[in-house]
Structure formats: structure tokens, C-alpha cells
Scaffold this motif. Sequence first.
Motif, PDB file in Angstrom:
ATOM      1  N   PHE A   1      -9.794   4.090   5.373  1.00 27.47           N
ATOM      2  CA  PHE A   1     -10.633   3.360   4.428  1.00 27.47           C
ATOM      3  C   PHE A   1     -12.054   3.830   4.707  1.00 27.47           C
ATOM      4  CE2 PHE A   1     -13.553  -0.127   3.530  1.00 27.47           C
ATOM      5  CZ  PHE A   1     -13.250  -0.346   2.201  1.00 27.47           C
TER       6      PHE A   1
ATOM      7  N   TYR B   1      -8.154  -2.388  -2.551  1.00 32.14           N
ATOM      8  CA  TYR B   1      -8.635  -1.300  -1.697  1.00 32.14           C
ATOM      9  C   TYR B   1      -9.814  -0.598  -2.381  1.00 32.14           C
ATOM     10  CZ  TYR B   1      -8.452   3.222   0.775  1.00 32.14           C
ATOM     11  OH  TYR B   1      -8.772   4.366   1.479  1.00 32.14           O
TER      12      TYR B   1
ATOM     13  N   LEU C   1       0.830  -1.226   0.000  1.00 37.53           N
ATOM     14  CA  LEU C   1       0.000   0.000   0.000  1.00 37.53           C
ATOM     15  C   LEU C   1       0.860   1.271   0.000  1.00 37.53           C
ATOM     16  CD1 LEU C   1      -3.279   0.002   2.102  1.00 37.53           C
ATOM     17  CD2 LEU C   1      -3.009   0.074  -0.353  1.00 37.53           C
TER      18      LEU C   1
ATOM     19  N   ILE D   1      -7.865  -5.609   1.810  1.00 38.30           N
ATOM     20  CA  ILE D   1      -7.621  -4.318   1.157  1.00 38.30           C
ATOM     21  C   ILE D   1      -6.154  -3.891   1.269  1.00 38.30           C
ATOM     22  CG2 ILE D   1      -9.984  -3.467   1.237  1.00 38.30           C
ATOM     23  CD1 ILE D   1      -9.231  -1.923   3.800  1.00 38.30           C
TER      24      ILE D   1
ATOM     25  N   ASP E   1      -5.949  -6.332   7.721  1.00 40.22           N
ATOM     26  CA  ASP E   1      -6.375  -5.652   6.500  1.00 40.22           C
ATOM     27  C   ASP E   1      -7.610  -6.252   5.844  1.00 40.22           C
ATOM     28  OD1 ASP E   1      -4.831  -7.804   5.963  1.00 40.22           O
ATOM     29  OD2 ASP E   1      -3.216  -6.701   4.990  1.00 40.22           O
TER      30      ASP E   1
END
Length: 361
Positions: free
Chosen positions: A28, A226, A14, A220, A111
Amino acid sequence: MKALILVGGFGTRLRPLTLSMPKPLVDFANKPMIQHQIEALKDVGVTEVVLAINYQPESMLNFLEEFETKIGIKITCSQEPVPLGTAGPLALAKDKLVDGSGEPFLVLNSDVISEYPFKELIQFHKSHGGEATIMVTKVEEPSKYGVVVMDEETGKVERFVEKPKTFVGNKINAGIYLLNPSVLDRIELRPTSIEKEIFPGIAADQELFAMVLPGFWMDIGQPKDYITGLTLYLNSLKKRSSPKLASGSHIIGNVIVDETAVIGKECLIGPDVAIGPGCVIETGVRLSMCTVMQGARIKSHACISGSIIGWNSSVGQWARIENMTILGEDVHVCDEVYSNGGIVLPHKEIKSSILKPAIVM
Ligand code: GDD
């Protein structure tokens, strides 16, 4: 009930967002990823969350101290001197997880995003009487996950194979577990993998059960997932008729806008957009399938799709940002610039177009 969240790893997939923040604190849908999990744990009656940490503990601790009082749940950290994998952290936190009551505890990968159906998980765990329950979900490309072969009727797991090289099945480990304290007797205090070393053993003893997770699920931990995760999450808000979804003639499909964000005239926003706190979206902006994080400014007539705009960044007038472009924190894209899949590290100014996917350092 107690819960442990596995918060290790460097979040390299990420980047550039994780250059500014540990992955669990990356926003998020307008709140840190880990906040979604902790709130859901609190809702099901969890009283203490243990964070198994091996990296950047300072920023995590600062955030959590504030958050602990706000949400009213005890949060403690169990910090590893060396990364202990996905099982070792449970052995390290043994004293925090077990209180003599024999009650099972929850374990989460940090995640994964879903509706967190913990209530159903707890009910199923009680009903089968085995040592451990894992949630599973169906995916089209199972090879990058842990694959579970189970008896469809009883849920008993016959085999657990982490990242199989050949096709084993399409039900995969969703990274959400409910474990009896006895599972801790199987884990040594050393770097060790729950998926490779512990689950196969529990399955061989016929004590591992799996439950198909109702609703959506997504890991994600990388940009494409994501963005897909945001679509699924917003869709689930829609199904629950959530008041969090924005409405108005400038909104298309599912969109969330923080109440402190300012949206100019003649914008068209959606579907699948999250606009964070303090953002300014100027006149005539077009946004779709994207996240605009706290403090960002999108100048007039810019067009953004399938991308993530990091904290306090700006996108110039008539700029076009698309194809999984990710702007790190404090990135400034000049007027009329085009980005096709640019991955831009924090604190940069982008004066010329990025014509094909590339990392801009
Ligand atoms: N504390 C700590 N220490 N946590 C760790 C460590 C460590 O040394 N290593 C990994 N973790 C955490 C990660 O932060 C993540 O939350 C979780 O453990 C899983 O590790 P990953 O390395 O991200 O695994 P993965 O995503 O490739 O696969 C896992 O998740 C899939 C679902 O998304 C596995 O559990 C698969 O079986 C599963 O299907």
C-alpha cells in the motif's frame, strides 16, 4: 510498550492480490501494509510487536526477519492452531504482552490505515484511568463496522454494538486499541470476538473509553476502499509537505514514485497514484487513481484509472484499464485490450477485452 497486530483472516476481499501474498504484506503506497503500522509503532516507542497469525506464516516470517533488523524492533509471532477470532489471540499471547510492569499495550487490526495517532491515544488513556481505550472515527455507512455510543464530553462508552442491523450511531471502532493488562483476565483461550464478547462487557462496567481519531482513517481490506485509502494517505502526505510526493510537469496532484521506477517521456501521472520499485512506465502513459506494484511495466500510450496493477504484471500499448480492475501478480494484458473492472487471477495473459466487471480465472 508492547503491541499486538491481528493478522488473521484470509484476505479474500483483496483477491487476487492475496493469492500471492498474505494481506498484511500486500503493498500500500509502495510498502507492505503492515510496515506502515510497525514503523508508526516504533516511532511511539514500542519495543516489541507480536503478530497474531493464523495463515501463511512462512512468507510473513521471512519478510519480518529481514525487516526486524532493518527497522530495529523486536517482532515475534504468536501462531494460532485454529483461528481464535479477534480476542482469543490476545489470551494466547498473554505471556508476550504482560511483563509485570502493569503497562498497557496496543492492539491493531492489520488492515487499517491512518496517521496512527498513538501518542494522543496513550495520553488520553492515562487521563481517564479506565481499563481500555478504543479509537473511533465517523463514517457514512456504519453498519459494516463496530458502532460506539459514547459520552462526547468524557469519552466514556455507553454501548458497543458490532455490525448493528439498525442505526445506532455513526462513530465506529477504528480497530486501534490501548488495553490495560487486566483486560486479559476477561478473555478465555478459545475462539472469541473482542467486539462482540469483550468490549460490551468492559462498557457495561463503565471501564471502556473512546477517542475520536484525528486525521484520516480507512479499512483498506477491499479494493474500492484500498483506492480511496490511497487518496487519503497521499493527501495526508501533502498536508505534511512530505518530500515523498513527486513533482514535475508530468505530475498532477498527489503521486509517489519509487526512486528505482523509470518514467518515460510525455506521460501524465496523477492524481492519487503510487508507482512501486522497478516499474517501467513507457512513453505517453496516462495514470490516475491507481497503484502499480513492484516490477510492473506499463507500455506506451496505455491508460489506467481506478485500478491496481499487481507485481510483475504488464499492460500493453494503447490498452485501457479502468473501473476497479485488479491484475494479480504476473498478469499480461495484450496491446489495445480494454478492461472494465476485470479481476484477473495471477499468471494470466489477457488477449481480449473484458467489457464488464468479471473474474478472469
Ligand atoms: N490472529 C487472528 N485470528 N486475527 C484475526 C482472526 C483470527 O482468527 N480473525 C480476524 N482477525 C483479524 C483480521 O485480520 C483483522 O485484522 C482484524 O482481526 C479484524 O477482523 P475482520 O474480520 O477483518 O473484522 P472486520 O473488518 O469485519 O471488522 C473489524 O474492523 C472494523 C474496522 O475496520 C471490527 O474490529 C470492527 O469493529 C471495526 O469497526
